[in-house]
Design a protein around this motif. Structure first.
Motif, PDB file in Angstrom:
ATOM      1  N   HIS A 134      -4.097   4.018  -2.899  1.00 61.75           N
ATOM      2  CA  HIS A 134      -4.450   2.605  -2.941  1.00 61.75           C
ATOM      3  C   HIS A 134      -3.970   1.973  -1.639  1.00 61.75           C
ATOM      4  O   HIS A 134      -2.814   2.109  -1.269  1.00 61.75           O
ATOM      5  N   TYR A 135      -4.870   1.309  -0.940  1.00 59.97           N
ATOM      6  CA  TYR A 135      -4.525   0.719   0.352  1.00 59.97           C
ATOM      7  C   TYR A 135      -4.977  -0.730   0.372  1.00 59.97           C
ATOM      8  O   TYR A 135      -6.146  -1.027   0.136  1.00 59.97           O
ATOM      9  N   GLU A 136      -4.046  -1.623   0.629  1.00 60.64           N
ATOM     10  CA  GLU A 136      -4.325  -3.053   0.692  1.00 60.64           C
ATOM     11  C   GLU A 136      -4.575  -3.415   2.148  1.00 60.64           C
ATOM     12  O   GLU A 136      -3.768  -3.095   3.022  1.00 60.64           O
ATOM     13  N   THR A 137      -5.701  -4.067   2.437  1.00 59.82           N
ATOM     14  CA  THR A 137      -6.055  -4.370   3.820  1.00 59.82           C
ATOM     15  C   THR A 137      -5.759  -5.801   4.237  1.00 59.82           C
ATOM     16  O   THR A 137      -5.821  -6.124   5.409  1.00 59.82           O
ATOM     17  N   GLY A 138      -5.464  -6.671   3.303  1.00 59.28           N
ATOM     18  CA  GLY A 138      -5.348  -8.085   3.627  1.00 59.28           C
ATOM     19  C   GLY A 138      -6.652  -8.799   3.299  1.00 59.28           C
ATOM     20  O   GLY A 138      -6.690 -10.008   3.134  1.00 59.28           O
ATOM     21  N   TYR A 139      -7.746  -8.025   3.235  1.00 57.13           N
ATOM     22  CA  TYR A 139      -9.056  -8.562   2.859  1.00 57.13           C
ATOM     23  C   TYR A 139      -9.474  -8.058   1.490  1.00 57.13           C
ATOM     24  O   TYR A 139     -10.529  -8.386   1.000  1.00 57.13           O
ATOM     25  N   GLY A 140      -8.644  -7.215   0.909  1.00 59.96           N
ATOM     26  CA  GLY A 140      -8.935  -6.619  -0.384  1.00 59.96           C
ATOM     27  C   GLY A 140      -8.399  -5.198  -0.417  1.00 59.96           C
ATOM     28  O   GLY A 140      -7.962  -4.657   0.598  1.00 59.96           O
ATOM     29  N   SER A 141      -8.423  -4.598  -1.589  1.00 58.81           N
ATOM     30  CA  SER A 141      -7.876  -3.249  -1.718  1.00 58.81           C
ATOM     31  C   SER A 141      -9.000  -2.226  -1.778  1.00 58.81           C
ATOM     32  O   SER A 141     -10.106  -2.517  -2.231  1.00 58.81           O
ATOM     33  N   ILE A 142      -8.680  -1.020  -1.274  1.00 56.11           N
ATOM     34  CA  ILE A 142      -9.631   0.081  -1.317  1.00 56.11           C
ATOM     35  C   ILE A 142      -8.876   1.349  -1.711  1.00 56.11           C
ATOM     36  O   ILE A 142      -7.660   1.430  -1.569  1.00 56.11           O
ATOM     37  N   SER A 143      -9.629   2.312  -2.207  1.00 59.99           N
ATOM     38  CA  SER A 143      -9.070   3.632  -2.487  1.00 59.99           C
ATOM     39  C   SER A 143      -9.553   4.577  -1.410  1.00 59.99           C
ATOM     40  O   SER A 143     -10.737   4.581  -1.060  1.00 59.99           O
ATOM     41  N   SER A 152       0.841  -1.188   0.000  1.00 59.18           N
ATOM     42  CA  SER A 152       0.000   0.000   0.000  1.00 59.18           C
ATOM     43  C   SER A 152       0.878   1.240   0.000  1.00 59.18           C
ATOM     44  O   SER A 152       2.079   1.172   0.276  1.00 59.18           O
ATOM     45  N   GLN A 153       0.268   2.368  -0.316  1.00 60.54           N
ATOM     46  CA  GLN A 153       0.982   3.634  -0.278  1.00 60.54           C
ATOM     47  C   GLN A 153       0.010   4.739   0.117  1.00 60.54           C
ATOM     48  O   GLN A 153      -1.072   4.852  -0.445  1.00 60.54           O
ATOM     49  N   LEU A 154       0.419   5.529   1.131  1.00 58.29           N
ATOM     50  CA  LEU A 154      -0.339   6.708   1.530  1.00 58.29           C
ATOM     51  C   LEU A 154       0.545   7.926   1.307  1.00 58.29           C
ATOM     52  O   LEU A 154       1.695   7.949   1.749  1.00 58.29           O
ATOM     53  N   VAL A 155       0.000   8.925   0.631  1.00 55.50           N
ATOM     54  CA  VAL A 155       0.712  10.175   0.398  1.00 55.50           C
ATOM     55  C   VAL A 155       0.032  11.242   1.246  1.00 55.50           C
ATOM     56  O   VAL A 155      -1.148  11.530   1.053  1.00 55.50           O
ATOM     57  N   ILE A 156       0.787  11.776   2.201  1.00 53.03           N
ATOM     58  CA  ILE A 156       0.278  12.803   3.107  1.00 53.03           C
ATOM     59  C   ILE A 156       1.002  14.089   2.743  1.00 53.03           C
ATOM     60  O   ILE A 156       2.219  14.189   2.920  1.00 53.03           O
ATOM     61  N   GLU A 157       0.272  15.052   2.194  1.00 52.67           N
ATOM     62  CA  GLU A 157       0.906  16.279   1.711  1.00 52.67           C
ATOM     63  C   GLU A 157       0.081  17.488   2.123  1.00 52.67           C
ATOM     64  O   GLU A 157      -1.144  17.500   1.960  1.00 52.67           O
ATOM     65  N   LYS A 158       0.776  18.494   2.641  1.00 53.13           N
ATOM     66  CA  LYS A 158       0.102  19.718   3.081  1.00 53.13           C
ATOM     67  C   LYS A 158      -0.638  20.369   1.914  1.00 53.13           C
ATOM     68  O   LYS A 158      -0.069  20.579   0.851  1.00 53.13           O
ATOM     69  N   GLY A 159      -1.917  20.644   2.131  1.00 52.76           N
ATOM     70  CA  GLY A 159      -2.699  21.387   1.147  1.00 52.76           C
ATOM     71  C   GLY A 159      -3.233  20.595  -0.023  1.00 52.76           C
ATOM     72  O   GLY A 159      -3.909  21.149  -0.881  1.00 52.76           O
TER      73      GLY A 159
END
Length: 148
Positions: A88-97, A75-82
């Motif tokens: 895309h986040y993989e949970t182990g039970y499936g992926s979600i946006s 998975s990858q999370l992009v945390i950016e000011k503004g």
């Protein structure tokens, strides 16, 4: 790059008026390359992602943090000011946006380690708020072992 840093990650999720926290202490890697610091560590059974490696990249200007998990549950999370990013986040039970928006990024790192604190909100699109997440990462260099 050796696993010669103690990485302490404290995560807190706030959702529906409730708060849930978890803490992980592990050995890991820390370096500065180009315009960013990199914190790299192996996930454990405690996080539910054993067998995965997580890289936290924080830009020197404190504007962006990218958390990337490699392995069987990527998975990858992009945390950016503004800027609100769709990640895309993989949970182990499936992926979600998920929609990801930064609240705060506080960069207190230098070549020896230090601290990175950030918080962000997650949503499932539009007005569908999921949670607010606070992350506090401390990076401490471990003593170098001397071989005889």
């Amino acid at each position: 790059m050796q696993d010669n840093y103690l990485i302490t990650i404290r995560g807190t999720m706030q959702q529906n008026g409730e708060e849930d926290s978890v803490e992980l202490m592990t050995r890991g890697k820390f370096t500065q390359r180009g315009s960013a610091y990199y914190i790299v560590y192996e996930e454990t059974e405690a996080t539910g992602y054993a067998g995965c490696t997580t890289t936290v990249k924080a830009t020197l200007d404190g504007q962006q943090v990218v958390m990337t998990r490699f392995g069987k549950v990527p998975s990858q999370l992009v945390i950016e000011k503004g800027i609100r990013h769709i990640c895309h986040y993989e949970t182990g039970y499936g992926s979600i946006s998920l929609g990801v928006a930064a609240d705060v990024i506080e960069l207190l790192l230098d070549e020896n380690g230090g601290r990175l604190k950030f918080s962000y909100t997650l949503d499932s699109g539009g007005e569908n708020f999921i949670s607010r997440n606070l992350v506090d990462i401390t990076v401490e260099q471990l003593p170098t072992e001397v071989e005889e």
